[in-house]
Motif scaffolding. Sequence first.
Motif, PDB file in Angstrom:
ATOM      1  N   ASP A 258      10.186   0.574   4.343  1.00  0.00           N
ATOM      2  CA  ASP A 258       8.878   0.546   4.989  1.00  0.00           C
ATOM      3  C   ASP A 258       8.391   1.974   5.119  1.00  0.00           C
ATOM      4  OD1 ASP A 258       7.603  -1.086   7.994  1.00  0.00           O
ATOM      5  OD2 ASP A 258       6.693   0.335   6.621  1.00  0.00           O
ATOM      6  N   LYS A 259       7.360   2.294   4.351  1.00  0.00           N
ATOM      7  CA  LYS A 259       6.829   3.651   4.358  1.00  0.00           C
ATOM      8  C   LYS A 259       6.155   4.006   5.684  1.00  0.00           C
ATOM      9  CE  LYS A 259       5.348   7.654   3.163  1.00  0.00           C
ATOM     10  NZ  LYS A 259       6.274   8.795   3.385  1.00  0.00           N
ATOM     11  N   SER A 260       5.675   3.010   6.403  1.00  0.00           N
ATOM     12  CA  SER A 260       4.945   3.294   7.636  1.00  0.00           C
ATOM     13  C   SER A 260       5.827   3.988   8.676  1.00  0.00           C
ATOM     14  CB  SER A 260       4.356   2.022   8.232  1.00  0.00           C
ATOM     15  OG  SER A 260       5.379   1.162   8.703  1.00  0.00           O
ATOM     16  N   ASN A 261       7.144   3.753   8.574  1.00  0.00           N
ATOM     17  CA  ASN A 261       8.056   4.417   9.505  1.00  0.00           C
ATOM     18  C   ASN A 261       9.240   5.077   8.800  1.00  0.00           C
ATOM     19  OD1 ASN A 261       9.518   2.214   8.777  1.00  0.00           O
ATOM     20  ND2 ASN A 261       9.506   1.218  10.775  1.00  0.00           N
ATOM     21  N   ASN A 262       9.133   5.261   7.490  1.00  0.00           N
ATOM     22  CA  ASN A 262      10.172   5.944   6.708  1.00  0.00           C
ATOM     23  C   ASN A 262      11.560   5.372   6.973  1.00  0.00           C
ATOM     24  OD1 ASN A 262       8.329   7.784   5.522  1.00  0.00           O
ATOM     25  ND2 ASN A 262       8.406   9.051   7.368  1.00  0.00           N
ATOM     26  N   THR A 263      11.643   4.064   6.931  1.00  0.00           N
ATOM     27  CA  THR A 263      12.888   3.384   7.268  1.00  0.00           C
ATOM     28  C   THR A 263      13.301   2.429   6.153  1.00  0.00           C
ATOM     29  OG1 THR A 263      12.447   3.540   9.647  1.00  0.00           O
ATOM     30  CG2 THR A 263      14.014   1.857   8.938  1.00  0.00           C
ATOM     31  N   VAL A 264      14.580   2.430   5.868  1.00  0.00           N
ATOM     32  CA  VAL A 264      15.169   1.496   4.917  1.00  0.00           C
ATOM     33  C   VAL A 264      15.998   0.497   5.705  1.00  0.00           C
ATOM     34  CG1 VAL A 264      16.783   1.248   2.995  1.00  0.00           C
ATOM     35  CG2 VAL A 264      15.177   3.168   3.039  1.00  0.00           C
ATOM     36  N   TYR A 265      15.854  -0.771   5.352  1.00  0.00           N
ATOM     37  CA  TYR A 265      16.545  -1.843   6.061  1.00  0.00           C
ATOM     38  C   TYR A 265      17.582  -2.511   5.167  1.00  0.00           C
ATOM     39  CZ  TYR A 265      12.562  -1.372   9.190  1.00  0.00           C
ATOM     40  OH  TYR A 265      11.618  -0.885  10.049  1.00  0.00           O
ATOM     41  N   LEU A 266      18.611  -3.025   5.790  1.00  0.00           N
ATOM     42  CA  LEU A 266      19.578  -3.880   5.111  1.00  0.00           C
ATOM     43  C   LEU A 266      19.705  -5.159   5.927  1.00  0.00           C
ATOM     44  CD1 LEU A 266      21.505  -4.012   2.652  1.00  0.00           C
ATOM     45  CD2 LEU A 266      23.349  -3.384   4.236  1.00  0.00           C
ATOM     46  N   GLN A 267      19.057  -6.210   5.440  1.00  0.00           N
ATOM     47  CA  GLN A 267      19.159  -7.518   6.082  1.00  0.00           C
ATOM     48  C   GLN A 267      20.428  -8.199   5.591  1.00  0.00           C
ATOM     49  OE1 GLN A 267      17.096  -9.052   8.427  1.00  0.00           O
ATOM     50  NE2 GLN A 267      18.708 -10.614   8.488  1.00  0.00           N
ATOM     51  N   MET A 268      21.297  -8.541   6.506  1.00  0.00           N
ATOM     52  CA  MET A 268      22.581  -9.135   6.148  1.00  0.00           C
ATOM     53  C   MET A 268      22.643 -10.543   6.712  1.00  0.00           C
ATOM     54  SD  MET A 268      25.093  -5.848   6.798  1.00  0.00           S
ATOM     55  CE  MET A 268      24.958  -5.957   8.568  1.00  0.00           C
ATOM     56  N   ASN A 269      22.685 -11.514   5.824  1.00  0.00           N
ATOM     57  CA  ASN A 269      22.760 -12.922   6.208  1.00  0.00           C
ATOM     58  C   ASN A 269      24.088 -13.514   5.779  1.00  0.00           C
ATOM     59  OD1 ASN A 269      20.077 -12.722   7.126  1.00  0.00           O
ATOM     60  ND2 ASN A 269      19.269 -13.348   5.125  1.00  0.00           N
TER      61      ASN A 269
ATOM     62  N   ARG B 252      20.396  -7.006  11.031  1.00  0.00           N
ATOM     63  CA  ARG B 252      19.569  -6.126  10.230  1.00  0.00           C
ATOM     64  C   ARG B 252      19.877  -4.680  10.602  1.00  0.00           C
ATOM     65  NH1 ARG B 252      13.007  -5.428   9.978  1.00  0.00           N
ATOM     66  NH2 ARG B 252      13.409  -4.411  11.977  1.00  0.00           N
ATOM     67  N   LEU B 253      20.308  -3.931   9.627  1.00  0.00           N
ATOM     68  CA  LEU B 253      20.567  -2.507   9.820  1.00  0.00           C
ATOM     69  C   LEU B 253      19.321  -1.716   9.443  1.00  0.00           C
ATOM     70  CD1 LEU B 253      24.140  -2.146   8.285  1.00  0.00           C
ATOM     71  CD2 LEU B 253      23.478  -2.839  10.602  1.00  0.00           C
ATOM     72  N   SER B 254      19.114  -0.621  10.141  1.00  0.00           N
ATOM     73  CA  SER B 254      17.997   0.268   9.869  1.00  0.00           C
ATOM     74  C   SER B 254      18.513   1.657   9.546  1.00  0.00           C
ATOM     75  CB  SER B 254      17.067   0.355  11.085  1.00  0.00           C
ATOM     76  OG  SER B 254      16.539  -0.906  11.419  1.00  0.00           O
ATOM     77  N   CYS B 255      17.830   2.333   8.640  1.00  0.00           N
ATOM     78  CA  CYS B 255      18.155   3.717   8.303  1.00  0.00           C
ATOM     79  C   CYS B 255      16.851   4.512   8.378  1.00  0.00           C
ATOM     80  CB  CYS B 255      18.752   3.795   6.911  1.00  0.00           C
ATOM     81  SG  CYS B 255      19.117   5.480   6.360  1.00  0.00           S
TER      82      CYS B 255
ATOM     83  N   GLN C  52      19.470   8.339   9.937  1.00  0.00           N
ATOM     84  CA  GLN C  52      20.024   7.779  11.170  1.00  0.00           C
ATOM     85  C   GLN C  52      20.138   6.273  11.024  1.00  0.00           C
ATOM     86  OE1 GLN C  52      21.015   9.536  14.168  1.00  0.00           O
ATOM     87  NE2 GLN C  52      21.951   7.526  14.409  1.00  0.00           N
ATOM     88  N   ALA C  53      21.382   5.783  10.975  1.00  0.00           N
ATOM     89  CA  ALA C  53      21.621   4.344  10.852  1.00  0.00           C
ATOM     90  C   ALA C  53      21.759   3.714  12.225  1.00  0.00           C
ATOM     91  CB  ALA C  53      22.883   4.094  10.039  1.00  0.00           C
ATOM     92  N   SER C  54      21.281   2.492  12.338  1.00  0.00           N
ATOM     93  CA  SER C  54      21.405   1.746  13.588  1.00  0.00           C
ATOM     94  C   SER C  54      21.368   0.249  13.283  1.00  0.00           C
ATOM     95  CB  SER C  54      20.274   2.116  14.549  1.00  0.00           C
ATOM     96  OG  SER C  54      19.023   1.770  13.999  1.00  0.00           O
TER      97      SER C  54
END
Length: 126
Positions: free
Chosen positions: A72-83, A18-21, A4-6
């Motif tokens: 981040d394993k604590s919430n099983n989420t992959v991030y894409l920080q876009m600057n 910052r996108l989250s998956c 789930q991307a957001s």
Amino acid sequence: VQLQASGGGLVQAGGSLRLSCATSAFIFDEYNIGWFRQTPGNEREGVSCIYSVDSSTYYVDSVKGRFTISKDKSNNTVYLQMNSLKPEDTAVYYCAAFGALAAGTSGLTRNNMDYWGKGTLVTVSS
């Protein structure tokens, strides 16, 4: 839903998002996770990925030095920080998971993905 991307939205050029998956624990632990983007009339383009075996990362040349992928394993989420976003970064962004990759390749191709999430729209205004 496996992925789930957001985090998409409207931002001015030079800004950041910052996108989250969010994924399942199984996908997070066993699969490599990638980000793609697509604009109307164009093919989906691989942007970045992070590998499950060692958390090493890959970036397409057009985003190197501006985007950072992390997980981040604590919430099983992959991030894409876009600057330093540019108008040409405007696209629908998708996260995806893949298991296998051919030796010497990034594996980040549209046809190599095993799972896809729904997209999130990023719009960068000039």
